[in-house]
Each structure stands twice: as C-alpha cells, then as structure tokens.
Design a protein around this motif. Structure first.
Motif, short mmCIF file in Angstrom:
data_model
loop_
_atom_site.label_atom_id
_atom_site.label_comp_id
_atom_site.label_asym_id
_atom_site.label_seq_id
_atom_site.Cartn_x
_atom_site.Cartn_y
_atom_site.Cartn_z
N SER A 186 0.84 -1.21 0.00
CA SER A 186 0.00 0.00 0.00
C SER A 186 0.87 1.25 0.00
O SER A 186 1.80 1.38 0.79
CB SER A 186 -0.91 -0.01 1.24
OG SER A 186 -1.64 1.20 1.31
N GLU B 283 -0.58 4.68 -0.44
CA GLU B 283 -1.47 5.83 -0.54
C GLU B 283 -0.75 7.07 -0.02
O GLU B 283 -0.34 7.13 1.14
CB GLU B 283 -2.75 5.59 0.26
CG GLU B 283 -3.67 4.55 -0.33
CD GLU B 283 -4.32 5.01 -1.63
OE1 GLU B 283 -4.46 6.24 -1.81
OE2 GLU B 283 -4.70 4.16 -2.43
N GLU C 31 3.32 9.22 8.58
CA GLU C 31 2.08 9.84 8.14
C GLU C 31 1.74 11.04 9.01
O GLU C 31 0.89 11.83 8.67
CB GLU C 31 0.94 8.83 8.18
CG GLU C 31 1.06 7.76 7.14
CD GLU C 31 -0.10 6.81 7.16
OE1 GLU C 31 -0.97 6.97 8.03
OE2 GLU C 31 -0.15 5.92 6.32
N LYS D 149 -2.35 2.67 10.47
CA LYS D 149 -1.27 2.15 9.63
C LYS D 149 0.03 2.07 10.42
O LYS D 149 0.77 1.07 10.34
CB LYS D 149 -1.09 3.03 8.40
CG LYS D 149 -0.04 2.51 7.43
CD LYS D 149 0.01 3.37 6.19
CE LYS D 149 1.02 2.82 5.18
NZ LYS D 149 1.08 3.65 3.97
N VAL E 98 -4.81 -0.17 3.04
CA VAL E 98 -4.50 0.73 4.16
C VAL E 98 -5.22 0.24 5.42
O VAL E 98 -6.42 0.01 5.40
CB VAL E 98 -4.94 2.17 3.84
CG1 VAL E 98 -4.78 3.07 5.08
CG2 VAL E 98 -4.11 2.74 2.69
#
Length: 417
Positions: free
Chosen positions: A69, A71, A177, A190, A246
């Motif tokens: 993933s 994103e 993030e 995550k 995610v």
C-alpha cells in the motif's frame, strides 16, 4: 463473509514490511522509583456496520497488500483512546516529557502528542505526499494542530495561544504519516499495524477472521495472537481496506478480557487529494511563538535534566521488549510476546522506604498501595501492574518488566538467581 485463513509464519511478507518502512518503537516507560508505566493503546469508538462479502484472501496475501500500500493522499477523522487500567488517571504520562517544564513550549509536538497515551481523543489527519501532513487533536473548546509543509513544521495550541516553529528537511515525512510525532507514538492505524507486523515471528499466529465495514469502506480483518502463554496481550485485530490495503482500524485486546486496551480507528476517511489550504499556517496575531532552536534539548533553564525516558526502555511488539537486547544494563529474558527485560537499578537498592531513605510515611503508603508485595527464590519485591505492562521491582535493586503476568515476572526473577 470470507472464510478464515491462517499463516502461522509470515517470513518474506514480514520482511517486506520491515524493508519498506522504518517502524517506530513502542515506548515502555519504567520509573526507577518503582512504577511501571505502559505501552500505547488506542480504542476506536466506531462500530462495524456490516460484514461485506469479499473474495477469499490468505493472511500472507493480506500482509503483502498492507506492505504494498502506497497511498500518499488522504484526509479523515479518527477516534483514539487508551485504557491501561492504571490506578491513577494520567499516571502513564507522569514519567514522560511534559510541557510544564521551564524552558519548554506548550505547543511543542514531542510534549503535546504524548497526551495520546491516555484517555480518549478525536483526531483529524490529512496528508498530501511525503512533504505535507496535518494532524489536529480536537478538544471540547480547543484544538491542537501540527502542520508539516515542505521545509517547515508549525504547531499551534489554541488553549494556551502558543505556536511552535521548526525547520524540517524536505521529504522528512516520507516514512511517517504524522508530522513530528515523538518516536514510539504512532497516530494512525497504519503506523500501529506496521509496528506490530514488523516483529511477527514464530511465536505468533496470524489469521484472516472475516470482513467488516469501517468508515464506510469494506475491509478484511487480520488477527494476530501470541502462541505463548503468560502474555498479557490477548490479540491484535487490524481492519485492512480491501481496495488499497490501508489499515483502517487497530484494536489491541488484553488477555484478561474486558474493554480493549488499544484501538485506533477512522470514523471518516477520504483518499482523494486534500485542499492545499489544509497545510497553510500563519501564527495568529498576539500568539506566543517559540522557535525550536530556542529550546535547549534535555535541560531546563537552570541546566537540570528534564524528566524523560532512558533509551533502553524502548522496544517493539511483539514482544514489547524486542530491540532491548544488547542495551547497556539490560538483559532480555525469553523471546516474543513473553520477553522480559531485566534491569539493574544503579546502587543496588529497590524502592525507597520511609525513614531509611528519608521519605515520609504517607509517600511510603502511596507506593505500597500502587503495587502487590511478592516473594520467591529471588527474595522479595513489589509488582506494579497495568492491563498490559507489568514490572517487578525487587528489594535488592532489580527491575523485571514486560507485557507478561505477575507470575511470569516472579518466575523470571527466580530463574535469574
């Protein structure tokens, strides 16, 4: 609902997770005075709204989907809480850096974000690539925000009307993030998932346990459990977005049952590009602005060391103490979920006692009320307990700490003799 599928040993998939992202470490604070603090746990306040019918997937395939993933853009709202079962509210944060120290700033992220280690919180997050992130903690009548925009990090605490400003190298957010979160303080499902999956090994069972719908999105449920007995951790459940991999929700349950110790979950999430204005910030007129280089790291204005955590009290799950072995003054006993750190207290003394150590009788009674007296081949000591992390402080100056039961700590202390 997708049928269960299991992968007892993950191997290459786990290695992929480790290789793609550097996992932040769980913090396991231990007061040398004798109070075990806790690891971080989050509990999402959102219910599944249905079990979607999704194609069958194996545990290894689902972990590979998480690892793959990528994103880069999202915005959403999360619910976060912690229920460690501490005897006093806020005790978990009593031994970590705080904004009350002189020479600090109420808006400094490394202080403010530690509040996520206890209580219930609502967060808003936004990300647009590695160089633009925003995280806001919403209060009843206040808001605290950290904004990372390319070469700058701004933080604003509306309650104190203080602003913190620091320079940040471009691409500083490539592995995170959330901007400027203290090491060991994950703020999204995550980040929690990657920490846990990075340490999955042969002491762990990993299965796919059906499906769910989280924040309006279809998800698979990945369940991780210790194979070993004696751990205080019952299971970790991760809801993984079926479309993009995610993690949408993370739940850590105690082996003793009851309310979840740990959970982080989206209540709303959108994977489209956030508005550019989300990452713009100008200090409000009249707000106190503190530059990062004005704060002397690790000391107050009188040169005294600020309260904080020794580096050796940090580790990963599972077990919570992975990474400690080889640290000076620390011996790790066992492996996986039932690993225990044995730590020598300088001076070879246990907890302070009234009279001989000059502390008042009232303080002695307070310490005694926090722990359980135990005896064994090792001698005698006191066990301080949370729902997740327990610590045995022996009268001859040793500390045994881990996400294990009281009996497991006593056995470890007996075996060390």
């Amino acid at each position: 609902m997708a049928p269960n599928d299991s992968a007892e040993t993950i191997g290459e998939a786990t290695g992929t997770v480790v290789g793609r992202r550097k996992a932040a470490r769980y913090i396991v604070p231990v007061a040398v005075a004798g109070v075990a603090a806790a690891t971080i746990g989050l509990v999402p306040a959102l219910a599944n709204t249905g079990d979607p019918d999704l194609p069958k997937i194996s545990a290894q395939e689902l972990i590979e989907r998480i690892a793959a993933s990528d994103e880069q853009q999202l915005s959403g709202t999360l619910k976060i809480s912690t229920d460690l079962g501490l005897p006093l509210d806020g005790l978990a944060g009593a031994f970590v850096p705080g904004g009350d120290d002189k020479g600090s700033s109420a808006a400094a992220p490394e202080d403010k974000l530690m509040e996520l280690t206890s209580g219930t919180h609502t967060l808003r997050v936004a990300a647009d690539g590695p160089d633009k992130q925003r995280l806001s903690i919403l209060g009843n009548a206040s808001e605290y925000s950290v904004i990372h925009n390319k070469g700058e990090v701004w933080a604003y605490d509306s309650q104190s009307d203080e602003v913190y400003h620091a320079g940040a190298p471009e691409s500083a957010g490539a592995e995170k993030e959330s901007p400027e979160a203290p090491e060991g303080v994950p703020t999204t499902p995550k980040e929690f998932a990657e920490q846990t999956l990075a340490a999955v090994g042969d002491t762990t069972s990993v299965t796919v346990d059906g499906t769910a719908q989280v924040a309006g999105r279809d998800a698979y449920q990945l369940v991780i459990k210790p194979k070993q007995s004696g751990s205080t951790i019952g299971s970790v459940r991760i809801a993984v977005d079926a479309e993009n991999g995610v993690p949408l929700k993370f739940t850590l349950a105690a082996a003793s049952g009851g309310k979840a110790v740990v959970d982080a979950g989206f209540t709303k999430v959108d994977f489209s590009k956030p508005a550019a204005s989300q990452f713009d910030f100008t200090p409000p007129k009249g707000a106190k602005v503190t530059e990062a280089d004005e704060l002397e790291t690790g000391k107050d204005e009188h040169g005294a060391a600020q309260k904080g955590l020794p580096e050796q009290f940090s580790g990963q799950l599972p077990g919570p103490l992975a990474g400690l072995e080889g640290s000076e003054g620390v011996n790790v006993i066992g492996k996986g979920w039932t690993s225990i750190a044995a730590i020598e207290i300088p001076g070879g003394k246990g907890l302070p006692t009234a009279g001989s150590d000059g502390i008042p009788a009232e303080a002695q009674g307070f310490l005694d009320a926090l722990g359980d007296k135990v005896t064994g081949k090792f001698g005698s000591g006191t066990v301080f307990k949370t729902r997740l992390v327990n610590a045995l402080v022996t009268d001859d100056g040793k500390v045994y700490v881990g996400a294990v039961t009281k009996d497991a700590l006593v056995r470890a202390a007996d075996g060390a003799k």
